[in-house]
Design a protein around this motif. Structure first.
Motif, PDB file in Angstrom:
ATOM      1  N   VAL A   1      -5.110   4.194   7.690  1.00  0.00           N
ATOM      2  CA  VAL A   1      -3.585   4.876   7.389  1.00  0.00           C
ATOM      3  C   VAL A   1      -3.380   4.429   8.830  1.00  0.00           C
ATOM      4  CG1 VAL A   1      -1.756   6.310   6.307  1.00  0.00           C
ATOM      5  CG2 VAL A   1      -4.058   6.358   5.768  1.00  0.00           C
TER       6      VAL A   1
ATOM      7  N   SER B   1      -0.668  11.511  -1.972  1.00  0.00           N
ATOM      8  CA  SER B   1      -0.441  10.354  -1.116  1.00  0.00           C
ATOM      9  C   SER B   1      -0.941   9.139  -2.169  1.00  0.00           C
ATOM     10  CB  SER B   1      -0.957  10.481   0.795  1.00  0.00           C
ATOM     11  OG  SER B   1      -0.616  11.619   0.289  1.00  0.00           O
ATOM     12  N   ARG B   2      -2.065   9.138  -2.805  1.00  0.00           N
ATOM     13  CA  ARG B   2      -2.300   8.298  -3.798  1.00  0.00           C
ATOM     14  C   ARG B   2      -3.394   7.283  -3.206  1.00  0.00           C
ATOM     15  NH1 ARG B   2       1.582   3.937  -4.701  1.00  0.00           N
ATOM     16  NH2 ARG B   2       3.151   5.281  -3.440  1.00  0.00           N
ATOM     17  N   LEU B   3      -3.948   7.802  -1.631  1.00  0.00           N
ATOM     18  CA  LEU B   3      -4.921   7.409  -1.040  1.00  0.00           C
ATOM     19  C   LEU B   3      -6.409   7.856  -1.595  1.00  0.00           C
ATOM     20  CD1 LEU B   3      -3.715   7.721   2.616  1.00  0.00           C
ATOM     21  CD2 LEU B   3      -2.597   5.763   1.412  1.00  0.00           C
TER      22      LEU B   3
ATOM     23  N   GLU C   1      -4.817   1.531   4.286  1.00  0.00           N
ATOM     24  CA  GLU C   1      -4.895   2.433   3.075  1.00  0.00           C
ATOM     25  C   GLU C   1      -3.631   2.537   2.933  1.00  0.00           C
ATOM     26  OE1 GLU C   1      -6.976   1.980   0.936  1.00  0.00           O
ATOM     27  OE2 GLU C   1      -8.724   0.981   0.944  1.00  0.00           O
ATOM     28  N   GLY C   2      -2.657   2.830   3.441  1.00  0.00           N
ATOM     29  CA  GLY C   2      -1.232   2.741   3.467  1.00  0.00           C
ATOM     30  C   GLY C   2      -0.839   3.349   4.747  1.00  0.00           C
ATOM     31  N   TYR C   3       0.737   3.757   5.388  1.00  0.00           N
ATOM     32  CA  TYR C   3       1.476   3.997   5.774  1.00  0.00           C
ATOM     33  C   TYR C   3       1.966   5.693   5.943  1.00  0.00           C
ATOM     34  CZ  TYR C   3       0.574  -1.419   6.174  1.00  0.00           C
ATOM     35  OH  TYR C   3       0.476  -2.189   5.994  1.00  0.00           O
TER      36      TYR C   3
ATOM     37  N   SER D   1       5.162  -1.417   9.071  1.00  0.00           N
ATOM     38  CA  SER D   1       4.276  -1.937   7.813  1.00  0.00           C
ATOM     39  C   SER D   1       3.303  -3.591   8.115  1.00  0.00           C
ATOM     40  CB  SER D   1       4.486  -1.741   6.098  1.00  0.00           C
ATOM     41  OG  SER D   1       5.658  -2.604   5.418  1.00  0.00           O
TER      42      SER D   1
ATOM     43  N   THR E   1       7.503   5.699  -2.711  1.00  0.00           N
ATOM     44  CA  THR E   1       7.021   6.466  -1.767  1.00  0.00           C
ATOM     45  C   THR E   1       6.841   7.604  -1.515  1.00  0.00           C
ATOM     46  OG1 THR E   1       8.348   5.116  -0.545  1.00  0.00           O
ATOM     47  CG2 THR E   1       8.183   7.396   0.547  1.00  0.00           C
TER      48      THR E   1
ATOM     49  N   LYS F   1       0.751  -1.354  -0.025  1.00  0.00           N
ATOM     50  CA  LYS F   1      -0.598  -0.141   0.188  1.00  0.00           C
ATOM     51  C   LYS F   1       0.637   1.263  -0.465  1.00  0.00           C
ATOM     52  CE  LYS F   1      -3.871  -2.158   0.273  1.00  0.00           C
ATOM     53  NZ  LYS F   1      -4.605  -1.753  -0.264  1.00  0.00           N
ATOM     54  N   PRO F   2       0.217   2.527  -0.054  1.00  0.00           N
ATOM     55  CA  PRO F   2       0.781   3.594   0.208  1.00  0.00           C
ATOM     56  C   PRO F   2       2.279   3.979   1.033  1.00  0.00           C
ATOM     57  CG  PRO F   2      -1.079   3.601  -1.564  1.00  0.00           C
ATOM     58  CD  PRO F   2      -1.242   3.005  -0.816  1.00  0.00           C
ATOM     59  N   LEU F   3       3.112   4.756   1.146  1.00  0.00           N
ATOM     60  CA  LEU F   3       4.247   4.938   1.841  1.00  0.00           C
ATOM     61  C   LEU F   3       3.589   6.517   1.613  1.00  0.00           C
ATOM     62  CD1 LEU F   3       5.697   3.911   4.027  1.00  0.00           C
ATOM     63  CD2 LEU F   3       8.051   3.299   2.562  1.00  0.00           C
TER      64      LEU F   3
END
Length: 437
Positions: free
Chosen positions: A188, A368-370, A235-237, A225, A259, A162-164
């Motif tokens: 997140v 952030s691509r969320l 959905e992300g970190y 993660s 990232t 998932k997105p970082l």
């Protein structure tokens, strides 16, 4: 403005006295502990794992009490009084959500985890807005394992799918609010200033790209993660390193190219007013104020040792207002240097965010691509004190008298800013690469 000798004496003496008493008690208990460990055949994790016939173990230490002179100083096992509890399988630290990586000790070559109560999310702001403070307050046990075993455990974890997001910042710029914008989505996992990233930044600064840096980078990202039962489908970190440690984003992006990296900054006058109040809480911040009056060489050395660019740092200032402006400007040079080195990092202006909340949140999540569906839940962050459980909460700061300064102080600060390549206090400060929304 004066150095505040009475306030300084009270602050430093109180913290030094408490730490001195703790060191004395710890010395006595360490002698007794050494004797008891020898009598009962207890060994530390490194010695235990030297036996080729022994299955790898981690050592669980029950925390009796702890003391820290200042939370800006790196944590150590010497900050705790503890007793041996048990030996456990190293896998324990990744199988339990209430266990979180606390710090790395390069001198003893160990990784130390904090263990809270069952069900406790030590990384969440319900415990504290700062992970290190949360771990000091809530760790019932410390779990210690050799670094080579730490890397082996992390090697069994997957890379994040998932997105970082990495978020750098100047001090006292609203970064805790931004952290909780991500946290309030409930999708997140957000880590606020985990100190092991400092070790990564220092290692990268000293050795550059190398296998040792890659190994530590991969292990840290995987441990942060790791799958959590308390948030099974994130959905992300988000990881927010301490200000000068943003350089850790460079090796992270080399291994994880997708990232997203942000750098949050704020109107410098508001930063210096807030930092002044911080100097009533954290002794090392007060010492920096004093140091900035004494020696430019020492100031430059302190900034260099903490990973800041040092161009223009060899100077002294004679008032608290100018000192805060000086520290904030040097901090922002971390971002400017990263941009100059060609790193893909987005600037974020806190003042933009509080003026255009929803559009700002939407732009940040998009970069952030969320998912955009997280915007409304993220807006909850604006309705509460983002540092409500911390020693720097809004309530605590309200009891500290505000910074007083003169027009002459402001004039000196403007001259300093021009010399460092920033606009003056009364001009808008918008760094190149700042996200528009």
């Amino acid at each position: 403005m004066a150095i505040r000798p009475l306030d300084t004496t009270k602050l430093l003496l109180a913290h030094a006295t408490a730490k001195g008493i703790f060191i004395f008690l710890r010395l006595i208990l360490c002698i007794l502990q050494t004797l008891s460990w020898k009598i009962f055949g207890i060994q530390n994790a490194i010695e235990k794992n030297k036996d080729p016939k022994s299955k790898p173990v981690a050592q669980a230490l029950k925390v009796l009490t702890w003391s820290k002179f200042c939370f800006l100083l790196p944590p150590s096992l010497r900050d705790f009084i503890y007793v041996h509890d048990e030996y456990i399988d190293p896998e324990y630290v990744i199988q339990n959500d209430h266990v979180l990586l606390f710090f790395l000790d390069p001198h003893q070559d160990v990784a130390v985890f904090g263990e809270g109560m069952q069900g406790q999310r030590l990384w969440h702001s319900d415990c504290d807005s700062d992970i290190t403070l949360s771990l000091f307050k809530n760790s019932r046990r410390l779990i210690v394992m050799p670094m080579d075993e730490f890397h082996k455990v992390c090697a069994r974890l997957p890379d994040p799918d998932k997105p970082l997001v990495i978020m750098g910042n100047t001090a006292r710029c609203g970064s805790t609010l931004l952290t909780q914008i991500f946290e309030c989505t409930n999708k997140v996992v957000s880590y606020s200033e985990p100190l092991p990233l400092n070790d990564l930044a220092v290692l990268y600064h000293d050795k550059g790209p190398c296998s040792q840096v890659n190994q530590l980078t991969r292990s840290l990202i995987r441990i942060y993660s790791r799958p959590l039962k308390s948030m099974p489908e994130p959905e992300g970190y988000l990881i927010k390193p301490v200000g000068p440690s943003l350089v850790c984003a460079e090796p992270i992006r080399k291994l994880y190219p997708n990232t997203t990296v942000f750098y949050l900054y704020r109107n410098l006058e508001n930063v210096t007013k807030s930092m002044y109040k911080l100097s009533y809480v954290l002794p090392t911040t007060r010492l920096v104020y004093i140091l900035c009056r004494l020696s430019g060489n020492l100031v430059e050395s302190v900034f260099a040792n903490n990973g800041y660019p040092t161009e223009g740092a060899n100077r002294t200032v004679d008032n608290d207002y100018c000192c805060g402006i000086f520290i904030a400007a040097i901090s922002a040079n971390v971002y400017k240097k990263m941009r100059a080195d060609g790193n893909d990092v987005h600037g974020l202006l806190y003042d933009d965010l509080v003026q255009r909340k929803e559009s700002g949140v939407r732009a940040i999540l998009n970069a952030s691509r969320l998912p955009g569906s997280l915007v409304q839940s993220a807006m909850t962050a604006f309705t509460r004190d983002s540092q409500r459980n911390s020693i720097v909460s809004r309530e605590a700061f309200s009891k500290i008298k505000p910074l007083e300064y003169t027009e002459d102080d402001k004039l000196k600060s403007n001259q300093l800013l021009v010399e460092l390549g920033f606009p003056t206090i009364d001009e808008p400060c918008r760094l190149e690469g700042t996200l528009e929304f």
